[in-house]
Design a protein around this motif. Structure first.
Motif, PDB file in Angstrom:
ATOM      1  N   ALA A 150       5.753  15.610   1.106  1.00  0.00           N
ATOM      2  CA  ALA A 150       4.390  15.369   1.579  1.00  0.00           C
ATOM      3  C   ALA A 150       3.861  14.023   1.078  1.00  0.00           C
ATOM      4  N   SER A 151       4.075  13.714  -0.185  1.00  0.00           N
ATOM      5  CA  SER A 151       3.558  12.463  -0.749  1.00  0.00           C
ATOM      6  C   SER A 151       4.238  11.250  -0.128  1.00  0.00           C
ATOM      7  N   LEU A 152       5.554  11.316   0.049  1.00  0.00           N
ATOM      8  CA  LEU A 152       6.261  10.183   0.648  1.00  0.00           C
ATOM      9  C   LEU A 152       5.842   9.983   2.099  1.00  0.00           C
ATOM     10  N   PHE A 153       5.653  11.069   2.823  1.00  0.00           N
ATOM     11  CA  PHE A 153       5.240  10.943   4.221  1.00  0.00           C
ATOM     12  C   PHE A 153       3.845  10.326   4.315  1.00  0.00           C
ATOM     13  N   VAL A 154       2.928  10.759   3.475  1.00  0.00           N
ATOM     14  CA  VAL A 154       1.569  10.191   3.503  1.00  0.00           C
ATOM     15  C   VAL A 154       1.607   8.707   3.153  1.00  0.00           C
ATOM     16  N   ALA A 155       2.400   8.334   2.150  1.00  0.00           N
ATOM     17  CA  ALA A 155       2.476   6.928   1.746  1.00  0.00           C
ATOM     18  C   ALA A 155       3.002   6.056   2.883  1.00  0.00           C
ATOM     19  N   CYS A 156       4.079   6.483   3.514  1.00  0.00           N
ATOM     20  CA  CYS A 156       4.638   5.701   4.620  1.00  0.00           C
ATOM     21  C   CYS A 156       3.699   5.689   5.822  1.00  0.00           C
ATOM     22  N   ALA A 157       3.080   6.832   6.118  1.00  0.00           N
ATOM     23  CA  ALA A 157       2.169   6.902   7.264  1.00  0.00           C
ATOM     24  C   ALA A 157       0.966   5.976   7.062  1.00  0.00           C
ATOM     25  N   MET A 158       0.443   5.914   5.850  1.00  0.00           N
ATOM     26  CA  MET A 158      -0.686   5.020   5.596  1.00  0.00           C
ATOM     27  C   MET A 158      -0.258   3.562   5.682  1.00  0.00           C
TER      28      MET A 158
ATOM     29  N   PRO B 118      -3.083  11.976  -6.889  1.00  0.00           N
ATOM     30  CA  PRO B 118      -2.521  10.663  -7.223  1.00  0.00           C
ATOM     31  C   PRO B 118      -2.831   9.564  -6.212  1.00  0.00           C
ATOM     32  N   MET B 119      -3.370   9.925  -5.038  1.00  0.00           N
ATOM     33  CA  MET B 119      -3.605   8.921  -3.995  1.00  0.00           C
ATOM     34  C   MET B 119      -5.054   8.502  -3.882  1.00  0.00           C
ATOM     35  N   ILE B 120      -5.956   9.430  -4.108  1.00  0.00           N
ATOM     36  CA  ILE B 120      -7.369   9.074  -4.021  1.00  0.00           C
ATOM     37  C   ILE B 120      -8.176   9.977  -4.935  1.00  0.00           C
ATOM     38  N   ASP B 121      -8.840   9.368  -5.901  1.00  0.00           N
ATOM     39  CA  ASP B 121      -9.808  10.061  -6.747  1.00  0.00           C
ATOM     40  C   ASP B 121     -10.869   9.040  -7.153  1.00  0.00           C
ATOM     41  N   LEU B 122     -11.771   9.439  -8.021  1.00  0.00           N
ATOM     42  CA  LEU B 122     -12.890   8.564  -8.348  1.00  0.00           C
ATOM     43  C   LEU B 122     -12.443   7.287  -9.037  1.00  0.00           C
ATOM     44  N   LYS B 123     -11.546   7.395 -10.007  1.00  0.00           N
ATOM     45  CA  LYS B 123     -11.124   6.191 -10.731  1.00  0.00           C
ATOM     46  C   LYS B 123     -10.272   5.293  -9.833  1.00  0.00           C
ATOM     47  N   LEU B 124      -9.439   5.914  -8.966  1.00  0.00           N
ATOM     48  CA  LEU B 124      -8.636   5.114  -8.053  1.00  0.00           C
ATOM     49  C   LEU B 124      -9.518   4.364  -7.050  1.00  0.00           C
ATOM     50  N   PHE B 125     -10.552   5.013  -6.568  1.00  0.00           N
ATOM     51  CA  PHE B 125     -11.465   4.333  -5.639  1.00  0.00           C
ATOM     52  C   PHE B 125     -12.083   3.109  -6.305  1.00  0.00           C
ATOM     53  N   ALA B 126     -12.511   3.261  -7.569  1.00  0.00           N
ATOM     54  CA  ALA B 126     -13.097   2.132  -8.280  1.00  0.00           C
ATOM     55  C   ALA B 126     -12.071   1.019  -8.496  1.00  0.00           C
ATOM     56  N   MET B 127     -10.836   1.388  -8.845  1.00  0.00           N
ATOM     57  CA  MET B 127      -9.799   0.378  -9.071  1.00  0.00           C
ATOM     58  C   MET B 127      -9.413  -0.324  -7.773  1.00  0.00           C
ATOM     59  N   GLN B 128      -9.312   0.436  -6.681  1.00  0.00           N
ATOM     60  CA  GLN B 128      -8.978  -0.183  -5.403  1.00  0.00           C
ATOM     61  C   GLN B 128     -10.089  -1.109  -4.929  1.00  0.00           C
ATOM     62  N   ALA B 129     -11.336  -0.696  -5.132  1.00  0.00           N
ATOM     63  CA  ALA B 129     -12.453  -1.561  -4.749  1.00  0.00           C
ATOM     64  C   ALA B 129     -12.471  -2.838  -5.583  1.00  0.00           C
ATOM     65  N   GLY B 130     -12.169  -2.726  -6.881  1.00  0.00           N
ATOM     66  CA  GLY B 130     -12.154  -3.912  -7.726  1.00  0.00           C
ATOM     67  C   GLY B 130     -10.982  -4.830  -7.445  1.00  0.00           C
TER      68      GLY B 130
ATOM     69  N   LEU C 133       0.825  -1.208   0.000  1.00  0.00           N
ATOM     70  CA  LEU C 133       0.000   0.000   0.000  1.00  0.00           C
ATOM     71  C   LEU C 133       0.859   1.258   0.000  1.00  0.00           C
ATOM     72  N   ALA C 134       2.003   1.216   0.678  1.00  0.00           N
ATOM     73  CA  ALA C 134       2.912   2.366   0.630  1.00  0.00           C
ATOM     74  C   ALA C 134       3.420   2.584  -0.788  1.00  0.00           C
ATOM     75  N   PHE C 135       3.751   1.506  -1.479  1.00  0.00           N
ATOM     76  CA  PHE C 135       4.176   1.639  -2.870  1.00  0.00           C
ATOM     77  C   PHE C 135       3.035   2.146  -3.749  1.00  0.00           C
ATOM     78  N   LEU C 136       1.827   1.656  -3.499  1.00  0.00           N
ATOM     79  CA  LEU C 136       0.660   2.081  -4.284  1.00  0.00           C
ATOM     80  C   LEU C 136       0.467   3.595  -4.214  1.00  0.00           C
ATOM     81  N   LEU C 137       0.699   4.185  -3.051  1.00  0.00           N
ATOM     82  CA  LEU C 137       0.487   5.618  -2.881  1.00  0.00           C
ATOM     83  C   LEU C 137       1.673   6.455  -3.348  1.00  0.00           C
ATOM     84  N   SER C 138       2.876   5.945  -3.185  1.00  0.00           N
ATOM     85  CA  SER C 138       4.050   6.769  -3.494  1.00  0.00           C
ATOM     86  C   SER C 138       4.419   6.743  -4.969  1.00  0.00           C
ATOM     87  N   ALA C 139       4.291   5.593  -5.633  1.00  0.00           N
ATOM     88  CA  ALA C 139       4.778   5.464  -7.014  1.00  0.00           C
ATOM     89  C   ALA C 139       4.185   6.501  -7.965  1.00  0.00           C
ATOM     90  N   PRO C 140       2.869   6.748  -7.952  1.00  0.00           N
ATOM     91  CA  PRO C 140       2.346   7.749  -8.895  1.00  0.00           C
ATOM     92  C   PRO C 140       2.560   9.190  -8.471  1.00  0.00           C
TER      93      PRO C 140
END
Length: 379
Positions: free
Chosen positions: A214-222, A337-349, A180-187
């Motif tokens: 900011a992005s790296l900190f959020v990814a690691c924190a999550m 890059p961490m949460i939007d409508l298409k990402l929510f759909a992809m994560q749910a799927g 999940l940290a990679f999922l958030l940081s890579a994009p």
């Protein structure tokens, strides 16, 4: 001789009895008995002839459509020619000229980075095996989280590609927190995205550092938050590989075509929204929203979720929203890059709806808070 006649009579009376019983049956007709089995065969012979018109009807309609399509195109061209005066007048309006200028500028600046990022992410997703990441990450989940987060900085990929890669990592046995940290940081912090941010903000180089931190900190924190509070039954591991059954070349070009069309559509929508905000919305409204620090940050964070712009192109959209502060635009760049409508759909799927319903809101809140704190320090 006379005694034998009665014996021959019963043999002769048998056919007589049969002939007398025949008139009592309703089907007794002058026609021979062989005619009755021939009658049920008639419908079976005619059945194919009844179905023939139904098979030919769609073909006739398709031919009519093909015949009418040139006519419709001709009529459309004639309509455009007849309406060219009003259309030219509409496009000549100052508002439309401003709208088209912003729209074209955003698309032209962002498109090369979008195509390059999609090609690199497709190459990594197809040619780099998921077992490589499993071997490269530490065995301890607490250490694997920051390593996976930093790995996103050297592996280009948009959010469309990071979700299946993260799913492959979980399927190969990588700790979900690290995946999940990679999922958030890579994009959010890969070289393509950071380069695009530097090009979009030439007068504010600190924006690149702020986005990275900011992005790296959020990814690691999550990742650590999931390690601490996450439960195995909240996350459904993917069942199969993304490119199973395809050759490497077919999977690569299929991924490139899909991501260019998919991300390009969101880029166009984002450019249209940015142009509309710039040209149509009254300037005092934007100044009123931008003047309130809390409202401006929250407004652009929500806008990032709704627009769902690819991370290779969102910096140019954020740069066009010059009415807002750098901190508010940083929130736009961190949240998108961490949460939007298409990402929510992809994560749910990929991981299940229960996971997405818990993971997405927590990511949004943490991204907004970290963006505000990072902006207060670095911007």
């Amino acid at each position: 001789m006379g005694g034998k006649a009665p014996h021959t009579e019963p043999g002769g009376t048998a056919p007589v009895a049969l002939t007398k019983a025949a008139p009592n049956r309703p089907d007794a007709t002058p026609s021979p008995p062989d005619a009755t089995p021939a009658e049920p065969k008639a419908p079976h012979v005619e059945a194919p002839h009844v179905e023939a018109p139904h098979v030919e009807a769609p073909r006739a309609e398709d031919q009519a459509r093909h015949l009418n399509s040139p006519l419709l195109l001709t009529m459309l061209l004639l309509l455009v020619l007849l309406m060219q005066g009003p259309i030219r007048g509409l496009l000549a309006a100052p508002v439309m000229q401003s709208w088209m200028t912003v729209f074209v500028a955003v698309v032209v600046q962002a498109l090369p980075f979008l195509v390059l990022g999609v090609m690199l992410s497709a190459a990594i997703a197809v040619f780099v095996p998921a077992s490589f990441f499993a071997r490269a990450l530490p065995k301890r989940p607490g250490l694997a989280v920051p390593v996976a987060g930093v790995a996103g900085a050297v592996l280009p990929g948009c959010e469309c590609a990071s979700v299946p890669v993260a799913g492959a990592l979980v399927r190969r046995g990588v700790a979900p927190a690290a995946a999940l940290a990679f999922l958030l940081s890579a994009p959010a912090i890969n070289p393509i995205v950071l380069t695009a941010t530097a090009v979009a903000f030439p007068n504010n180089p600190e924006m690149v550092l702020a986005r990275f931190v900011a992005s790296l900190f959020v990814a690691c924190a999550m990742g650590w938050l999931w390690l601490r509070l996450g439960r195995a039954d909240w996350l459904r591991p993917p069942a199969r590989a993304s490119y199973e059954g395809q050759s490497k070349g077919a999977a690569f070009w299929g991924s490139v075509r899909h991501d260019v069309m998919h991300a390009g559509g969101f880029l166009v929508v984002g450019a249209m929204a940015a142009a509309t905000l710039k040209a149509v919305v009254p300037e005092e409204w934007l100044r009123a929203a931008a003047g309130n620090p809390f409202v401006s940050v929250l407004a652009l964070a929500v806008l990032a979720v709704l627009l769902s712009i690819c991370s290779e192109a969102d910096a140019f959209v954020a740069a066009s929203l010059s009415q807002f502060s750098l901190t508010a635009r940083l929130a736009f760049l961190v949240v998108g890059p961490m949460i939007d409508l298409k990402l929510f759909a992809m994560q749910a799927g990929t991981f299940g709806r229960g996971f997405a319903l818990r993971f997405a809101p927590a990511t949004f809140v943490l991204a907004v808070v970290v963006s505000v704190l990072t902006g207060a320090v670095l911007l």
